[in-house]
Design an enzyme around this catalytic site. Structure first.
Site: not given
Ligand SMILES: Cc1ncc(COP(=O)(O)O)c(C=O)c1O
Length: 460
Positions: A150, A235, A264
């Site tokens: 994700f 990520d 976040k």
């Molecule tokens: C590992 C990871 N990458 C990217 C994102 C996307 O972030 P955003 O919701 O701020 O766009 C999330 C969101 O849950 C995430 O957990």
């Protein structure tokens, strides 16, 4: 005119479901009503939420990881107020903002092997930037990601999503994005060997499912990337900033990525922000001439309030020793939950690092429980976890989440500020609810019957 926001909230809060049904996402209102979460939260402080009646809840969801330092932290709040009072020259655009420089310097102190930062407004925007930078810097098009990944829901990030539920109906997505199974080095090597892959983008611990890499996977994956000229992108949007008991999740496995993505928790739970920390040569290949100084960017990125929230958040993480606290408290919770496995046949596994914990359930052996499990899971795969999450919420005032679509894992992602008393609260509540789920007939399985009814009606 003066706005009394607390007054406005108090006056309208009871109307929130009607407002959302009418003007926003009605389906979300239906979901909340079905699972009985319509308690009307009125206050948030630290790791706690308070409903309309003043009852206190322990928040193990923390806004999908946003509230790493807890809600409304006084240090972040004071820093933001001081910024608002300072009449700063925000977003001049034909200037370079001072506070972005300060935050970049602070972030890069954690990753001495990286030298440049690009700021964005969200996690997905950081992912989008990483995709563009990787393509721009390597001249290659391919992006490899993992099953169950994700990375966000904008088009580039969605193209790297490992769950068809999110992708269905939105195609075509970005071309040349290839999925490989998590923890499978042979598949990764095969995907990289044509030497047309710009980046391998991976979460050190997958958020959907709380899937841990096997020891050596990430290190070998980084080596394969180097061998085939592919950039290794971590990520850390969920795993970063102390969540796993290290500042970055990837530090558990001794890897130095070419890019690190954050978002976040860096917001202090206040002002959206994303960040791409990268090697200098990558940045310089993208922003390689004066006429390309603005080749990638976004109007609100580097805005002063986001930078202030980031600076204050990093100071709180350091001064409250939250990284060390996450390691210690996470270990305590995991040990206590794992010790329950021999007592409960539905409890199959407890895994995680720091305060990113997965509690996995699975089919029981005994016949009565098996029959009940089958009814619930045949109606909707993963429904059993709601039979744990809902009583945790209603009877024990613990807000938690199922770790993904059709998942049998409940995810604990609390603020890193949880206390020893909160740990006791978590451990005793899970114990009580899991014990109740082993009683047939019982309240948990009556709830199961109701949810099966809803699931079948929703499908009809
Ligand atoms: C590992 C990871 N990458 C990217 C994102 C996307 O972030 P955003 O919701 O701020 O766009 C999330 C969101 O849950 C995430 O957990």
């Amino acid at each position: 005119m003066r706005h009394d926001i607390a007054g406005l909230f108090a006056e309208r809060e009871a109307d929130r479901y009607r407002l959302h049904s009418r003007h926003l996402n009605e389906q979300m209102v239906r979901v909340l009503r079905t699972i009985g979460y319509d308690v009307g939260f009125c206050k948030g402080q630290g790791q706690y939420l308070y409903d309309r009646d003043g009852s206190r809840y322990l928040d193990l969801l923390s806004g999908f990881g946003v509230f790493a330092i807890g809600r409304n932290h006084p240090v972040v709040r004071a820093a933001l107020k001081s910024a608002l009072d300072a009449d700063l020259p925000n977003l001049v655009q034909l200037d370079v903002p001072t506070l972005a420089g300060v935050l970049a310097e602070k972030l890069l102190a954690y990753t001495p092997y990286l030298e440049k930062v690009f700021f964005a407004n969200s996690g997905a925007e950081a992912v989008e930037a990483a995709i563009k930078f990787a393509r721009g810097a390597t001249g290659r098009q391919g992006i490899v990601h993992c099953d169950h990944a994700f990375h966000g829901l904008t088009y580039g990030a969605l193209s790297l999503n490992g769950d068809d539920m999110f992708r269905a109906g939105f195609g075509p997505l970005l071309p040349d994005c290839v999925s490989v199974p998590f923890n499978d080095l042979a598949a990764l090597e095969q995907a990289l060997s044509a030497r047309n892959v710009a980046a391998f983008i991976v979460e050190p611990i997958q958020g959907k499912g709380v899937n841990l890499p096997s020891d050596g996977y990430l290190k070998s994956a980084a080596e394969l990337c180097r061998k085939h000229g592919t950039l290794f992108v971590a990520d850390e949007i969920q795993t970063g900033l102390g969540r796993t008991g290290r500042f970055l999740g990837i530090e558990h496995w001794g890897v130095e990525p070419d890019m690190v993505l954050l978002a976040k928790g860096l917001s202090g739970g206040q002002i959206p922000i994303g960040a791409v920390l990268t090697r200098k040569y990558i940045f310089e290949k993208v922003f390689n001439r004066m006429d390309r100084a603005v080749v990638h960017g976004s109007t609100f990125s580097k805005n002063d309030l986001a930078m202030v929230a980031g600076i204050a958040t990093l100071d709180v993480i350091e001064s409250e020793r939250l990284v060390q606290g996450a390691a210690q408290k996470g270990e305590r919770i995991m040990k206590a939950l794992a010790a329950m496995i021999p007592r409960y046949e539905l409890l199959h596994n407890v895994r995680g690092k720091g305060l990113m914990i997965g509690v996995e359930f699975g089919p029981p052996k005994s016949l009565t429980l098996k029959a009940s499990w089958n009814i619930v899971e045949t109606a909707s795969s993963g429904l059993f976890c709601q039979l744990i999450a809902i009583p945790l919420f209603k009877d024990h005032k613990i807000l938690t989440q199922v770790a993904g679509h059709a998942s049998h894992t409940i995810k604990l992602l609390p603020p890193l500020t949880v206390t020893e008393d909160d740990c006791d609260w978590i451990i005793s509540s899970f114990d009580a609810v899991i014990a109740a789920s082993h009683r047939v007939p019982g309240a948990v399985w009556s709830l199961g019957k109701t949810l099966v009814g809803h699931a079948l009606r929703a499908r009809a």
